[in-house]
Design a protein around this motif. Structure first.
Motif, PDB file in Angstrom:
ATOM      1  N   PRO A  91      -0.755  -9.742  -3.533  1.00  0.00           N
ATOM      2  CA  PRO A  91      -1.402 -10.353  -4.302  1.00  0.00           C
ATOM      3  C   PRO A  91      -2.997 -11.304  -4.829  1.00  0.00           C
ATOM      4  O   PRO A  91      -3.199 -12.122  -5.324  1.00  0.00           O
ATOM      5  N   THR A  92      -3.999 -10.334  -4.038  1.00  0.00           N
ATOM      6  CA  THR A  92      -5.517  -9.955  -3.630  1.00  0.00           C
ATOM      7  C   THR A  92      -5.878  -8.717  -3.712  1.00  0.00           C
ATOM      8  O   THR A  92      -4.786  -7.911  -3.526  1.00  0.00           O
ATOM      9  N   CYS A  93      -6.913  -8.184  -3.913  1.00  0.00           N
ATOM     10  CA  CYS A  93      -7.762  -6.990  -4.519  1.00  0.00           C
ATOM     11  C   CYS A  93      -7.980  -6.149  -2.907  1.00  0.00           C
ATOM     12  O   CYS A  93      -7.180  -5.366  -3.047  1.00  0.00           O
ATOM     13  N   ALA A  94      -8.477  -6.787  -2.047  1.00  0.00           N
ATOM     14  CA  ALA A  94      -8.503  -5.231  -1.157  1.00  0.00           C
ATOM     15  C   ALA A  94      -7.249  -4.782  -0.386  1.00  0.00           C
ATOM     16  O   ALA A  94      -7.508  -3.468   0.161  1.00  0.00           O
ATOM     17  N   PRO A  95      -6.199  -5.767  -0.197  1.00  0.00           N
ATOM     18  CA  PRO A  95      -4.771  -5.286   0.519  1.00  0.00           C
ATOM     19  C   PRO A  95      -4.888  -4.180  -0.258  1.00  0.00           C
ATOM     20  O   PRO A  95      -3.736  -3.202   0.076  1.00  0.00           O
ATOM     21  N   THR A  96      -4.725  -4.445  -1.907  1.00  0.00           N
ATOM     22  CA  THR A  96      -3.865  -3.179  -3.210  1.00  0.00           C
ATOM     23  C   THR A  96      -4.753  -1.837  -3.173  1.00  0.00           C
ATOM     24  O   THR A  96      -4.172  -1.059  -2.616  1.00  0.00           O
ATOM     25  N   ARG A  97      -6.113  -2.071  -2.375  1.00  0.00           N
ATOM     26  CA  ARG A  97      -6.822  -1.559  -2.575  1.00  0.00           C
ATOM     27  C   ARG A  97      -6.353   0.246  -1.357  1.00  0.00           C
ATOM     28  O   ARG A  97      -6.063   1.139  -0.642  1.00  0.00           O
ATOM     29  N   SER A  98      -6.242  -1.028  -0.011  1.00  0.00           N
ATOM     30  CA  SER A  98      -5.699  -0.768   0.799  1.00  0.00           C
ATOM     31  C   SER A  98      -3.929   0.376   0.981  1.00  0.00           C
ATOM     32  O   SER A  98      -3.854   1.299   1.664  1.00  0.00           O
ATOM     33  N   ALA A  99      -2.861  -0.114   0.150  1.00  0.00           N
ATOM     34  CA  ALA A  99      -1.549  -0.444  -0.048  1.00  0.00           C
ATOM     35  C   ALA A  99      -1.567   1.532  -0.648  1.00  0.00           C
ATOM     36  O   ALA A  99      -1.138   2.720  -0.372  1.00  0.00           O
ATOM     37  N   LEU A 100      -2.614   1.461  -1.340  1.00  0.00           N
ATOM     38  CA  LEU A 100      -2.413   2.733  -2.197  1.00  0.00           C
ATOM     39  C   LEU A 100      -3.526   3.670  -1.471  1.00  0.00           C
ATOM     40  O   LEU A 100      -2.386   4.831  -2.141  1.00  0.00           O
ATOM     41  N   ASP A 112       3.877   3.178  -2.966  1.00  0.00           N
ATOM     42  CA  ASP A 112       4.616   4.816  -3.751  1.00  0.00           C
ATOM     43  C   ASP A 112       3.303   5.393  -4.070  1.00  0.00           C
ATOM     44  O   ASP A 112       4.039   6.494  -4.624  1.00  0.00           O
ATOM     45  N   PHE A 113       2.430   5.378  -4.209  1.00  0.00           N
ATOM     46  CA  PHE A 113       1.273   5.738  -4.805  1.00  0.00           C
ATOM     47  C   PHE A 113       1.163   6.865  -3.658  1.00  0.00           C
ATOM     48  O   PHE A 113       1.179   8.421  -4.729  1.00  0.00           O
ATOM     49  N   PHE A 114       1.394   6.949  -2.872  1.00  0.00           N
ATOM     50  CA  PHE A 114       0.470   7.655  -2.020  1.00  0.00           C
ATOM     51  C   PHE A 114       1.563   9.340  -1.844  1.00  0.00           C
ATOM     52  O   PHE A 114       1.044  10.401  -1.514  1.00  0.00           O
ATOM     53  N   PRO A 115       3.312   8.321  -1.262  1.00  0.00           N
ATOM     54  CA  PRO A 115       3.479   9.936  -1.166  1.00  0.00           C
ATOM     55  C   PRO A 115       4.325  10.672  -2.385  1.00  0.00           C
ATOM     56  O   PRO A 115       4.231  11.445  -2.172  1.00  0.00           O
ATOM     57  N   THR A 116       3.761   9.899  -3.460  1.00  0.00           N
ATOM     58  CA  THR A 116       4.510  10.349  -5.173  1.00  0.00           C
ATOM     59  C   THR A 116       3.105  11.627  -5.563  1.00  0.00           C
ATOM     60  O   THR A 116       3.324  12.840  -5.609  1.00  0.00           O
ATOM     61  N   ILE A 117       1.425  11.370  -4.954  1.00  0.00           N
ATOM     62  CA  ILE A 117       1.018  12.202  -4.734  1.00  0.00           C
ATOM     63  C   ILE A 117       1.295  13.545  -4.183  1.00  0.00           C
ATOM     64  O   ILE A 117       0.492  14.850  -4.922  1.00  0.00           O
ATOM     65  N   ALA A 118       0.953  12.890  -3.173  1.00  0.00           N
ATOM     66  CA  ALA A 118       1.388  14.100  -1.746  1.00  0.00           C
ATOM     67  C   ALA A 118       2.699  14.760  -2.308  1.00  0.00           C
ATOM     68  O   ALA A 118       2.600  16.262  -2.127  1.00  0.00           O
ATOM     69  N   GLU A 119       3.550  14.832  -2.756  1.00  0.00           N
ATOM     70  CA  GLU A 119       4.933  14.921  -3.294  1.00  0.00           C
ATOM     71  C   GLU A 119       4.471  16.393  -4.994  1.00  0.00           C
ATOM     72  O   GLU A 119       4.098  17.153  -4.665  1.00  0.00           O
ATOM     73  N   ILE A 120       3.602  15.649  -5.486  1.00  0.00           N
ATOM     74  CA  ILE A 120       2.992  16.361  -6.899  1.00  0.00           C
ATOM     75  C   ILE A 120       1.875  17.674  -6.200  1.00  0.00           C
ATOM     76  O   ILE A 120       2.515  18.912  -7.114  1.00  0.00           O
ATOM     77  N   ILE A 121       1.404  17.073  -5.178  1.00  0.00           N
ATOM     78  CA  ILE A 121       0.939  18.661  -4.904  1.00  0.00           C
ATOM     79  C   ILE A 121       0.837  19.263  -3.458  1.00  0.00           C
ATOM     80  O   ILE A 121       0.826  20.597  -3.220  1.00  0.00           O
ATOM     81  N   SER A 147      -3.323   4.781   1.785  1.00  0.00           N
ATOM     82  CA  SER A 147      -2.504   4.852   2.377  1.00  0.00           C
ATOM     83  C   SER A 147      -0.764   4.749   2.605  1.00  0.00           C
ATOM     84  O   SER A 147      -0.399   5.488   2.756  1.00  0.00           O
ATOM     85  N   GLY A 148      -0.179   4.456   1.851  1.00  0.00           N
ATOM     86  CA  GLY A 148       1.376   4.598   1.515  1.00  0.00           C
ATOM     87  C   GLY A 148       1.906   3.458   2.339  1.00  0.00           C
ATOM     88  O   GLY A 148       3.243   3.727   2.864  1.00  0.00           O
ATOM     89  N   ARG A 149       1.039   2.224   3.050  1.00  0.00           N
ATOM     90  CA  ARG A 149       1.684   1.255   3.473  1.00  0.00           C
ATOM     91  C   ARG A 149       0.787   0.060   3.602  1.00  0.00           C
ATOM     92  O   ARG A 149       0.052  -0.514   3.052  1.00  0.00           O
ATOM     93  N   HIS A 150       1.981  -0.765   3.635  1.00  0.00           N
ATOM     94  CA  HIS A 150       1.455  -2.676   4.010  1.00  0.00           C
ATOM     95  C   HIS A 150      -0.548  -3.025   4.164  1.00  0.00           C
ATOM     96  O   HIS A 150       0.231  -2.481   5.384  1.00  0.00           O
ATOM     97  N   GLU A 151      -0.744  -3.384   3.478  1.00  0.00           N
ATOM     98  CA  GLU A 151      -1.894  -3.644   3.626  1.00  0.00           C
ATOM     99  C   GLU A 151      -2.193  -4.581   5.058  1.00  0.00           C
ATOM    100  O   GLU A 151      -3.491  -3.599   5.954  1.00  0.00           O
ATOM    101  N   PHE A 152      -1.356  -4.897   5.907  1.00  0.00           N
ATOM    102  CA  PHE A 152      -1.729  -5.813   7.438  1.00  0.00           C
ATOM    103  C   PHE A 152      -0.980  -4.400   7.921  1.00  0.00           C
ATOM    104  O   PHE A 152      -1.973  -4.888   9.713  1.00  0.00           O
TER     105      PHE A 152
END
Length: 489
Positions: A75-84, A332-341, A86-91
């Motif tokens: 719901p806010t910016c730094a948390p989203t960047r963190s999750a993208l 889901d971004f992290f594991p997707t890119i990891a699998e692609i490469i 790391s592949g896990r919830h920002e907390f």
């Protein structure tokens, strides 16, 4: 070390042989580009229904892309960047806020950029980092080779502690940190970030090195400043603040079009994966005009606070534009890119990464996708008040229902706008979601490592700037410094 690289290369070749088909030769690693603006909502693009704004470049890209239509961010910016990254919830990265040291990405977190680098990629970031302004947290320490950024959460913004930008910065002619040195620029920030990204990508494609270009823009985050000609396109059609907001989005759209044009001109479009995430949280200034049928916006646990556009284009692999309506998220971004490469997740990474690879869905929209739950929590509680904030501004959802603030239940199949609370009609669903949320809340507690952090006496970006150019804090800034808190009041 040499043996390890040979094994990794074999894994990569094996993965791409599988992706290409048994009878096709292995394909080279794709270049990867992620573009994500700030504070732009799902409803702020003409291709998604906005009746006023014009976004021709994003619209054209949408027609060529795979769309995840139930995709969610924080719901806010730094948390989203963190999750993208790391592949896990920002907390679980210690990120529970956007300021006050609670935006810092835990140093124990392994970033996607580090994984890409180990697989032979060179990585660049152009725009907004917002995961810690102190030296140890900066992107060059987290896997990025090229760094061209502003500080803090927005250009010109500074908060108590470590989160803040260079002094006196504006969206036009900002001082930007480029590989450890400030550069005093000329031009509008969006043009500068895309311009540097394009120059860097051109260098890397000439060197035949696969690259990851991360372009997390600061537009259209406040303050609402845009070139006059962009503002004039909307002046009188909408309130002035919305006209500026739309004008800022226009600078994103035109530059995105230039970037895509360069990929085609360079002859690398076919094997370049371009991902466009339409915003790092829910909508802001544009919400009153059009919000895609969702309730509320940024900083809320409702669908309007987290629902984001998400488009993927990789002509070599995904040749048909289509919608994929299953529940997906930034983790889901992290594991997707990891699998692609072809980068296997080590035991350590398997413990970290909570998301799922989207690759099966990208290859086959009918691929199996079991139901899941996703948790949203706005965080931002006062210092020391985490326990009391358990049910404040939070939600947990599955593919059909969302439980908000532990007191509201909405059936998203029949009521995507979350207008009718049906909590008394579905007691079994409520019990299931409450149990899952309790388990999640208990699970994240040991990871809230930034809650009692005390920031430095001097903001790092300002200190760095003054060291390079001379000068120092104003009398007012000195007066506000609180030696007990090592921070600004």
């Amino acid at each position: 070390m040499r043996h390890r690289m040979i094994v990794l290369a074999a894994l990569l070749v094996g993965t791409f042989t599988e992706l290409s088909g048994a009878d096709e030769p292995p394909r080279a690693l794709p270049n990867i580009i992620l573009v994500m603006p700030d504070d732009v909502g799902y409803g702020d693009y003409s291709c998604l229904g906005n009746p006023v704004i014009k976004t021709p470049s994003v619209d054209a890209f949408w027609k060529q892309s795979v769309h995840f239509t139930d995709f969610h961010v924080s719901p806010t910016c730094a948390p989203t960047r963190s999750a993208l990254l790391s592949g896990r919830h920002e907390f679980k990265n210690g990120v529970t806020h956007t300021i006050l040291e609670r935006e810092r990405l835990a140093l124990s977190t392994i970033t996607l950029a580090q994984i890409l680098k180990s697989a032979g990629y060179t990585n660049g970031i152009f725009g907004k980092w917002h995961l810690g302004d102190e030296a140890a947290y900066q992107p060059e320490r987290r896997g990025f080779d090229e760094v061209y950024i502003h500080g803090g959460g927005g250009i010109g913004q500074t908060y108590p502690g470590s989160c803040g930008d260079a002094p006196g910065n504006h969206y036009t002619n900002p001082a930007l940190l480029h590989n450890g040195t400030f550069e005093k620029t000329q031009g509008y920030c969006t043009d500068l970030f895309f311009g540097q990204a394009i120059r860097w990508m051109d260098e890397k494609r000439k060197a035949k090195v696969p690259f990851f270009a991360y372009i997390p823009l600061n537009v259209a985050h406040g303050p609402l400043e845009c070139p006059k000609e962009n503002f004039e396109h909307y002046r009188g059609k909408v309130p002035d603040n919305v006209a500026k907001f739309f004008g800022m989005i226009e600078t994103l759209d035109s530059n995105f079009g230039k970037l895509l044009g360069n990929l085609k001109e360079w002859g690398i479009e076919e094997n370049t994966l371009v991902i466009f995430i339409g915003g790092d949280n829910g909508g802001t200034a544009g919400v009153p005009l059009f919000n895609g049928g969702r309730r509320a916006g940024k900083g809320t646990p409702y669908q309007g606070g987290t629902h984001a556009a998400c488009f993927w284009r990789w002509p070599a692999k995904f040749q048909e534009a289509r919608d994929i309506p299953v529940l997906t998220a930034h983790i889901d971004f992290f594991p997707t890119i990891a699998e692609i490469i072809g980068a296997p997740l080590t035991k350590e990474l398997q413990k970290q990464v909570e998301g799922r690879s989207l690759l099966p869905l990208l290859m086959d929209p009918k691929a199996e996708w079991p139901d899941r739950t996703l948790v949203t929590h706005v965080g931002r509680w006062p210092r020391g008040q985490a326990s009391a904030a358990k049910f404040a501004t939070c939600s947990i959802r599955d593919s059909r229902f969302t439980l908000v603030n532990n007191t509201e239940l909405y059936d998203l199949h029949s009521d995507p706008g979350e207008a009718k609370n049906v909590i008394t009609a579905h007691p079994e669903e409520v019990a299931k979601l409450r149990a899952a949320y309790d388990e999640w809340w208990n699970d994240v507690q040991p990871f809230l490592i930034n809650e009692d952090a005390v920031g430095p006496k001097m903001n790092p970006f300002k200190e760095r700037y003054w060291k390079q150019f001379g000068g120092g804090p104003t009398a007012e800034e000195l007066r506000q410094m609180d030696p007990q808190q090592n921070s600004f009041k």
